[in-house]
Write a protein that holds these residues in place. Structure first.
Motif, short mmCIF file in Angstrom:
data_model
loop_
_atom_site.label_atom_id
_atom_site.label_comp_id
_atom_site.label_asym_id
_atom_site.label_seq_id
_atom_site.Cartn_x
_atom_site.Cartn_y
_atom_site.Cartn_z
N GLY A 80 -12.27 3.61 1.12
CA GLY A 80 -12.85 4.51 2.10
C GLY A 80 -12.08 4.55 3.41
O GLY A 80 -12.62 4.94 4.43
N ARG A 81 -10.80 4.16 3.37
CA ARG A 81 -10.00 4.18 4.60
C ARG A 81 -8.94 5.25 4.48
O ARG A 81 -8.74 5.84 3.44
N VAL A 82 -8.21 5.46 5.58
CA VAL A 82 -7.10 6.41 5.55
C VAL A 82 -5.86 5.75 4.96
O VAL A 82 -5.17 6.30 4.13
N GLY A 83 -5.56 4.53 5.38
CA GLY A 83 -4.43 3.81 4.82
C GLY A 83 -3.13 4.09 5.55
O GLY A 83 -3.02 5.03 6.34
N PRO A 84 -2.14 3.27 5.32
CA PRO A 84 -0.86 3.40 6.01
C PRO A 84 -0.06 4.56 5.45
O PRO A 84 -0.37 5.06 4.36
N ALA B 189 -13.44 -6.19 13.23
CA ALA B 189 -14.01 -4.86 13.05
C ALA B 189 -12.92 -3.80 13.08
O ALA B 189 -13.02 -2.76 12.43
N ALA B 190 -11.85 -4.12 13.83
CA ALA B 190 -10.76 -3.14 13.93
C ALA B 190 -10.10 -2.92 12.57
O ALA B 190 -9.46 -1.89 12.35
N LEU B 191 -10.25 -3.90 11.67
CA LEU B 191 -9.61 -3.75 10.37
C LEU B 191 -10.45 -2.95 9.40
O LEU B 191 -9.98 -2.53 8.36
N THR B 192 -11.72 -2.74 9.75
CA THR B 192 -12.62 -2.10 8.81
C THR B 192 -12.34 -0.60 8.75
O THR B 192 -11.63 -0.07 9.61
N PRO B 193 -12.92 0.11 7.77
CA PRO B 193 -12.64 1.54 7.63
C PRO B 193 -12.98 2.37 8.86
O PRO B 193 -12.45 3.46 9.02
N ILE B 194 -13.84 1.88 9.76
CA ILE B 194 -14.18 2.70 10.93
C ILE B 194 -12.97 2.86 11.84
O ILE B 194 -12.66 3.95 12.30
N GLY C 193 10.85 1.12 -5.86
CA GLY C 193 9.85 0.05 -5.76
C GLY C 193 9.07 0.14 -4.47
O GLY C 193 7.85 -0.04 -4.45
N GLY C 194 9.77 0.45 -3.37
CA GLY C 194 9.08 0.58 -2.09
C GLY C 194 8.09 1.72 -2.10
O GLY C 194 6.97 1.62 -1.58
N LEU C 195 8.51 2.83 -2.74
CA LEU C 195 7.59 3.98 -2.82
C LEU C 195 6.36 3.62 -3.64
O LEU C 195 5.23 3.98 -3.30
N ILE C 196 6.60 2.90 -4.75
CA ILE C 196 5.46 2.47 -5.58
C ILE C 196 4.53 1.59 -4.76
O ILE C 196 3.30 1.74 -4.80
N ALA C 197 5.11 0.67 -3.97
CA ALA C 197 4.28 -0.21 -3.15
C ALA C 197 3.50 0.62 -2.13
O ALA C 197 2.33 0.37 -1.86
N GLY C 198 4.15 1.64 -1.57
CA GLY C 198 3.48 2.49 -0.59
C GLY C 198 2.33 3.26 -1.20
O GLY C 198 1.24 3.35 -0.63
N ILE C 199 2.59 3.81 -2.41
CA ILE C 199 1.52 4.55 -3.09
C ILE C 199 0.36 3.60 -3.39
O ILE C 199 -0.81 3.97 -3.23
N ASP C 200 0.70 2.38 -3.80
CA ASP C 200 -0.31 1.36 -4.08
C ASP C 200 -1.22 1.16 -2.87
O ASP C 200 -2.44 1.23 -2.97
N ARG C 201 -0.62 0.98 -1.68
CA ARG C 201 -1.44 0.71 -0.50
C ARG C 201 -2.27 1.92 -0.12
O ARG C 201 -3.42 1.80 0.33
N LYS C 202 -1.69 3.11 -0.29
CA LYS C 202 -2.44 4.32 0.07
C LYS C 202 -3.64 4.49 -0.84
O LYS C 202 -4.75 4.75 -0.38
N VAL C 203 -3.40 4.35 -2.16
CA VAL C 203 -4.50 4.53 -3.11
C VAL C 203 -5.57 3.47 -2.88
O VAL C 203 -6.77 3.76 -2.91
N THR C 204 -5.12 2.22 -2.65
CA THR C 204 -6.09 1.15 -2.38
C THR C 204 -6.94 1.49 -1.17
O THR C 204 -8.16 1.31 -1.16
N ALA C 205 -6.28 2.00 -0.10
CA ALA C 205 -7.03 2.34 1.11
C ALA C 205 -8.06 3.42 0.82
O ALA C 205 -9.22 3.33 1.25
N ARG C 206 -7.65 4.44 0.06
CA ARG C 206 -8.58 5.52 -0.25
C ARG C 206 -9.76 5.00 -1.05
O ARG C 206 -10.90 5.42 -0.84
#
Lengths: 293, 153, 637
Positions: free
Chosen positions: A39-43, B27-32, A23-36
């Protein structure tokens, strides 16, 4: 080899030990995909585990002592319900056990008598009544196709359940959005929006209690995706693919839709999902009466 | 190995700020800048937070609010004063309603000056605070250990 | 001591107590007599169980004369009394109905009674034992509770005339009538006891003699009289077919098959529907909540309305597989769903309980109307669990109402601080109504599994799914209200009298115990009963039973975890945006104004409003009943 009666026990123990990890891995994948998607790198992938570990390092700050009892009961009965499911038990009993554990979370929120928790609790109750009919219809649909309520029988059956229950499956996906607490139905507490009514149900829980709630959510993820597996149980490869696609769809919906009001949530769950499910089951019933296997 | 460093959750409170520093915090939370890649989440309420980010200075109206919010954060916790107003009152220091920087009311661990403080400085301040958080956590652990030993005797 | 003697004792002894009640004036003598009688009735009911559970169906031949003549005479006297009251209060419908019913009664007596030879007038089988236990144990407990309650009631309401001797007298007459009802095999006797319970309910609802109470009592009377008319019509039909009156024996009628029994079964089930307050007749039960709480607990949740569903469950073998049975089941199912929805929008505690009762009775009738063997099993289980949990809830609400002076759920916030023991009991009572692994959930679970193999079961499963989730909603929000911890509230429950505590403790314990031992009850009483009728019987699988037992034990152990958290706990106020809060949620708002926080539940009256849904339910159910009536006419003609 292994005696017959021990197999369910082994499955239950495996679930109790491994489900938090999965479950934790699924949650982690969720946050990573959401970040991508944003347009972010993500945790990092293991971030949910770091979160929970940190929460257990904090002091146990509560509003009232009964909150500890309610959260512990929530976690225990969530684990019990999931273990029941994975050990092949009666699907309806699993559903009722899950309802029991959710009520404990709601009561824990009520106990603190705080405005945000209170509204979160009411919304959580609305969510429960939104998805419960559909989940029961899912179990009933499984019975109508495989002639058994027991998960052990449904999982080993070689009937392609999804072909008989397409409406029920779509209905299940709609309520899955509610159960996974994803937009547009993340009214009571949301993973991404940390400020919707100040975290709703979980507002007045801190430290270890919040960590237990998180672990309970992980147990729940594994169960919910397990139900998706049941639809495709006759072919494990397709089942895994279906789970991945379904979850990805949920993440996509989460990131594209805005949160709706509770009236629309109940309407979507009851009317849309309910109609889909009931029509599907009605057609199955009619076919059965007429004699089509 | 502590996990506080890997998953610090913020609570952001605007005491009497002009919102300049607040915008930089968000701003620190944004994608930049994307601080979520460090596991930092901006939580909505004190009970979930580890790090208390305060912008703006203390006045009579928000004095008690600051104290209440601070007390509702579970240990271990750190306070970061963002911007010169939170540090010492800034350009509003001599106003009739301003009591001064937030250290007049709650203990501050890290001061991030600037008007407005830049996101890079804020992130730097948070990273510094994480080290202090670790020290506090160790102190808390030994304190509970001695307390339990005292109970046993 | 033979079983027949025990049965006669149960029917006749409460009458003696009633006589004492009617003549006694002082309260102290009353209390002792009631407590002794209650213990006696409880013990004898238990003896009936002990001596009778393994004997199957026992039929007792008693000479009907002169009992039947006495009954006829009493019925005429009561009809005259109701006629007088109806004219005095100008209730046209009541006058019309009682004249109609009395007319049918006279017609029956004068034309048919010489030829009647009915010998098997009393009987006992496992279902009667279950009903007798409910009446004997729960009924007597409520009577004991009522002593203390009525004292406080008259203390608070000095404007109401103190007619407590009449009140308790009628309570015991009612108990006697209920025993008579469940032990009678002769349908004429069943009808007599049925009418007695109607009159008792009428007199007790109107106890306070206020205008609202009087109107509601006449509403209840009219609807029950309508059922009585249908009952009488069924009796006349039966005696026309067979003038010797053999078909008036219940056991003979049920076993004579659908061709003969269907028409009277449907008519008597219509009477059952009015007595059980299903839609479209639900308004009388909601209105009956103006009566003192012991009346609501005894008559209107655990006993009298159970008589209505009792008779429908008795006729379930006749109804199963027929269209009329399906229609009756649909009336029950519609009532279940709609009453559950309406309960969401109610904030008056007794009205919530009333609608919940109506909903559960609807569910029982839905199971009985479809009537397969496993649904019968579910129906009887539901009767047991509901009687216990609901009477506990009513008694708790009664006590709470007297302490806090309000029936509004919104005023019950923080009850766990103000009245901890009572709040815990209410918690257990509510859990018993909707939480796994308690009784009602077991019944719902078994109901879904049973409906799925029954004809047209899908409709009922849909009703159960949606109505069931509505029940989760209104019970949970009430539960949440009472367990909110509002600090600094004074404890006000110390003034509750000892006898009330004893009753409440016993009922709470019963909720848990019956849930623990229900497999035993099922195998000893319910399964042999069903096996006898259908030739096969239902039970939950062994694996599921053990899992549920484990869950219940886990649930009972969990509260002990509170002991672990006492040390080293840090308390913080709830999050209110950091605002300065003083005492009980009084916070400093904007402009420096101190405001008080008020949290109230969601009632969603625009979605689940009483008026709209009541309209829907009434019209649907009238349509269904008319359809059934047309089908019946087709059968008769």
């Amino acid at each position: 080899m292994i005696p017959e009666y021990l197999v369910p026990v082994i499955w239950a123990v495996l679930y109790l030990l491994l489900a938090p990890v999965a479950g934790g891995l699924i949650a982690g994948i969720d946050r990573k995909v959401t970040a991508r998607m944003q347009g972010r790198v993500g945790p990092p992938l293991l971030q949910p585990f770091y979160d929970v570990a940190k929460l257990f390092e904090k002091e146990n700050l509560v509003v009232t002592a009964s909150q500890n009892f309610f959260v512990l009961s929530y976690l225990v009965f969530m684990a019990v319900a999931g273990a029941l499911f994975f050990s092949g038990g009666d699907m309806l009993l699993v559903i009722f056990a899950f309802t029991l554990s959710h009520i404990f979370l709601v009561l824990g929120a009520y106990a603190s008598y705080s405005p945000y928790s209170h509204i979160g609790a009411e919304r959580e109750l609305l969510q429960i009544i939104a998805y419960e009919p559909m989940i029961i219809l899912t179990a009933v649909g499984m019975y109508m196709v495989t002639r058994s309520f027991f998960v052990s029988a449904i999982v080993t059956s070689d009937i392609p359940v999804i072909l008989y229950l397409p409406g029920v499956f779509i209905g299940y996906l709609i309520v899955l959005t509610i159960k996974l607490r994803k937009s547009p139905f993340d009214l009571s507490t949301s993973h991404h929006a940390h400020q919707e009514l100040v975290k709703g149900v979980t507002t007045d829980f801190g430290g270890p209690n919040l960590g237990k709630i998180e672990i309970a959510h992980w147990y729940e993820y594994v169960f919910l995706l397990g139900v998706v597996w049941l639809f495709f149980a006759w072919n494990p490869v397709i089942a895994v693919a279906a789970i991945i696609i379904a979850y990805f769809l949920e993440i996509l919906i989460d990131n594209t839709f805005a949160r709706v009001k509770w009236q629309l949530m109940i309407r979507s769950a009851w009317i849309i999902a309910g109609t889909l499910g009931l029509v599907n089951l009605g057609v199955l019933y009619y076919l059965r009466m007429v004699g089509v296997p | 190995m502590t996990y506080l460093k890997k998953s610090p959750w913020l609570l952001h409170y605007d005491a009497s700020s002009c919102n300049g520093c607040d915008i930089e915090v968000l701003a620190a939370l944004t994608p930049i800048y994307d601080v979520e890649r460090f596991g930092i989440i901006n939580t909505g309420n004190p009970k979930h937070a580890d790090i208390f980010l305060v912008t703006g200075s203390v006045n009579t109206q928000n004095k008690q609010v600051l104290i209440n919010t601070y007390e509702q954060i579970p240990e271990p916790k750190v306070v970061i004063a963002i911007g010169i107003c939170a540090t010492s009152g800034g350009i509003f220091r001599e106003c009739y309603n301003i009591l001064g920087g937030i250290d007049k009311v709650i203990p501050v661990d890290v001061y991030v000056t600037g008007c407005a403080a830049r996101p890079e400085s804020i992130i730097d301040g948070v990273v510094t605070a994480l080290g202090i958080l670790e020290q506090k956590r160790l102190a808390m652990k030994t304190k509970t250990k001695t307390a339990r030993a005292a109970d046993a005797r | 001591m033979s079983i027949l003697q025990l049965l006669l004792y149960l029917i006749l002894f409460p009458l003696i107590t009633a006589l004492f009640m009617l003549v006694s004036r002082k309260d102290t003598g009353r209390k002792a007599i009631i407590q002794l009688s209650a213990i006696a009735i409880g013990i004898v009911s238990f003896l009936v169980l002990l001596f009778g559970y393994y004997r199957g169906t026992l039929i007792f031949s008693i000479d009907p004369d002169p009992v039947s003549q006495i009954m006829f005479f009493i019925e005429l006297v009561l009809a005259a009394y109701i006629l007088y009251l109806g004219i005095r209060h100008r209730k046209l419908l009541t006058v019309f109905l009682i004249l109609f019913q009395a007319g049918l009664l006279l017609y029956f007596e004068l034309v048919f009674s010489e030829n009647l030879h009915i010998g098997n007038n009393l009987f006992l089988d496992q279902f009667s034992i279950i009903m007798a236990l409910i009446i004997g144990i729960i009924g007597s407990l409520i009577c004991v509770y009522a002593v203390g309650y009525m004292e406080t009631y008259h203390h608070h309401h000095t404007e109401i005339r103190d007619r407590r001797n009449l009140f308790f007298g009628i309570l015991f007459i009612f108990l006697s009538a209920m025993f008579g009802l469940v032990f009678s095999n002769n349908l004429l006797w069943v009808f007599f006891f049925w009418e007695i319970t109607t009159i008792c309910s009428f007199l007790l609802i109107g106890y306070s003699q206020s205008e609202e109470a009087t109107n509601n009592s006449f509403l209840a009377l009219s609807m029950n009289l309508l059922g009585g008319v249908a009952f009488m019509a069924a009796l006349i039909y039966l005696v026309i077919i067979d003038p010797t009156g053999q078909l008036l024996s219940l056991n003979f009628l049920i076993s004579s098959g659908k061709a003969v029994a269907l028409v009277p079964a449907v008519l008597i089930c219509f009477a059952g529907i009015t007595k059980a307050a299903l839609m479209p007749f639900s308004s009388w039960l909601v209105g009956a909540m103006v009566a003192p709480t012991p009346v609501s607990a005894l008559l209107h949740s655990s006993t009298m309305v159970k008589a209505g569903v009792y008779i429908i469950v008795r006729f379930a073998p006749v109804l199963s597989g027929t269209t009329e049975g399906l229609i009756i089941a649909l009336v029950g199912g519609t009532t279940f769903a709609l009453a559950s929805f309406i309960a969401i929008s109610q904030n008056n505690a007794k009205k919530v309980l009333a609608y919940s009762t109506i909903a559960n009775l609807g569910l029982i009738v839905a199971c009985a109307g479809v009537g397969t063997y496993n649904l019968m099993w579910v129906a009887i289980l539901l009767i047991i669990f509901h009687a216990i949990a609901k009477s506990l809830m009513f008694l708790c609400v009664g006590t709470v109402e007297h302490r806090i002076g309000s029936r509004n759920i919104e005023d019950m916030g923080g009850l766990i601080v103000r009245m901890p023991k009572l709040a815990m009991m209410m918690f257990i009572g509510m859990a018993g109504m909707f939480l796994a692994p308690f009784g009602m959930v077991i019944s719902k679970w078994a109901a879904i599994e049973a409906f799925i193999t029954a004809p047209f079961g899908l409709i009922f499963i849909a009703i159960l799914a949606f109505g069931g989730s509505a029940t989760v909603f209104f019970w949970s929000k009430w539960m949440g209200k009472i367990i909110s911890v509002m600090r600094d509230e004074p404890v006000i429950e110390d003034t509750v009298k000892k006898e009330k505590w004893v009753v409440l403790y016993i009922l709470t314990a019963l909720v848990v115990i019956v849930c623990l031992i229900f497999p035993l009850i099922s195998s000893v009483l319910i399964e042999p009963f069903i096996l006898n009728i259908y030739g096969q019987t239902a039970r939950l699988s062994q694996a599921n039973l053990s899992i549920m037992l484990m869950m219940l034990c886990l649930l009972l152990i969990m509260p002990f975890s509170l002991l672990f958290y006492r040390k080293g706990a840090h308390y913080a106020p709830p999050y209110m945006g950091g605002r300065p809060v003083e005492g009980h949620m009084r916070f400093s708002g904007s402009m420096g104004v101190t405001r008080e926080l008020v949290l109230s539940n969601y009632y969603m009256t625009d979605l689940f409003g009483e008026d709209r849904l009541f309209m829907v339910g009434t019209s649907l159910c009238w349509a269904l009943l008319l359809f059934a009536g047309i089908l019946l006419l087709g059968v008769i003609l």
